[in-house]
Design a protein around this motif. Structure first.
Motif, short mmCIF file in Angstrom:
data_model
loop_
_atom_site.label_atom_id
_atom_site.label_comp_id
_atom_site.label_asym_id
_atom_site.label_seq_id
_atom_site.Cartn_x
_atom_site.Cartn_y
_atom_site.Cartn_z
N THR A 132 -43.55 -36.08 10.32
CA THR A 132 -43.03 -36.91 11.56
C THR A 132 -42.58 -36.01 12.80
OG1 THR A 132 -40.71 -36.75 10.75
CG2 THR A 132 -41.91 -38.61 10.12
N PRO A 153 -46.19 -38.94 5.34
CA PRO A 153 -46.57 -38.35 6.53
C PRO A 153 -45.58 -37.44 7.26
CG PRO A 153 -46.70 -40.62 7.02
CD PRO A 153 -45.89 -40.35 5.68
N HIS A 187 -49.04 -34.03 18.37
CA HIS A 187 -47.83 -33.76 19.02
C HIS A 187 -47.91 -34.36 20.61
CE1 HIS A 187 -45.05 -31.42 16.59
NE2 HIS A 187 -46.08 -31.23 16.01
N SER A 211 -51.98 -32.23 5.83
CA SER A 211 -51.68 -33.26 6.60
C SER A 211 -51.80 -32.76 7.95
CB SER A 211 -50.20 -34.05 6.44
OG SER A 211 -50.22 -35.19 7.45
N LEU A 220 -50.20 -33.72 12.50
CA LEU A 220 -49.25 -34.54 13.14
C LEU A 220 -49.64 -34.40 14.70
CD1 LEU A 220 -46.67 -36.25 13.68
CD2 LEU A 220 -45.40 -34.19 13.49
N ALA A 269 -49.86 -39.42 11.91
CA ALA A 269 -49.82 -38.42 10.70
C ALA A 269 -50.39 -39.36 9.69
CB ALA A 269 -48.58 -37.75 10.62
#
Length: 158
Positions: free
Chosen positions: A157, A155, A99, A95, A97, A49
């Protein structure tokens, strides 16, 4: 592979480079579109991220090619799978992330130019089996100001 057509300058400058722990490639540089847009590909591992950030100059369009990625745009969250798209308007913090075990994204920037910031802060991939080199986030963030990109938070999490 990029093919030529009238008014388009083909390029072979698509070698991968490490960026923030993932790999990136510039598939279509701005110089090939009169700086109207650029196209990049990002291949990132689970948990990857970037810090929340804002592009003051360009819009971003993310297309998930492989994996599962959560996009955060402003105060909205978008969980995407392959074939789905998210849009990041200029001036809006965002942003993402990863997964899944890994993810590949195609990203269009319009107008072009920011791809040169990625390239300048990347490290060439010499072997596909390499592990990502350490990176200096403060240095990368410090160089972003010239591209009207600013970090607005940490970023996301897992």
């Amino acid at each position: 592979m990029i093919k030529s057509f009238p008014g388009f300058e083909a390029t072979t400058d698509t070698e991968p480079f490490w960026f923030l722990g993932g790999q990136a490639r510039i598939l279509l540089p701005g110089r090939a579109t009169g700086d109207a847009m650029s196209l990049m590909e990002f291949s990132d591992p689970i948990g990857h991220a970037p810090p929340h950030h804002v592009h003051e100059n360009e819009e971003e369009l993310w297309f998930v090619l492989d994996g599962e990625v959560c996009f955060f745009v402003g105060d909205k969250r978008h969980d995407l799978i392959p074939g789905q798209v998210a849009f990041g308007p200029r001036g809006v913090p965002h942003s993402y992330l990863v997964h899944s075990e890994g993810a590949r994204l195609a990203v269009v920037f319009s107008p072009a130019g920011i791809e040169e910031w990625f390239r300048a802060n990347g490290v060439p991939v010499t072997d596909a089996r390499d592990i990502p080199p350490a990176f200096d986030l403060a240095s990368i963030v410090g160089s972003a100001e010239a591209f009207k990109l600013r970090v607005t938070g940490p970023p996301p999490t897992l």
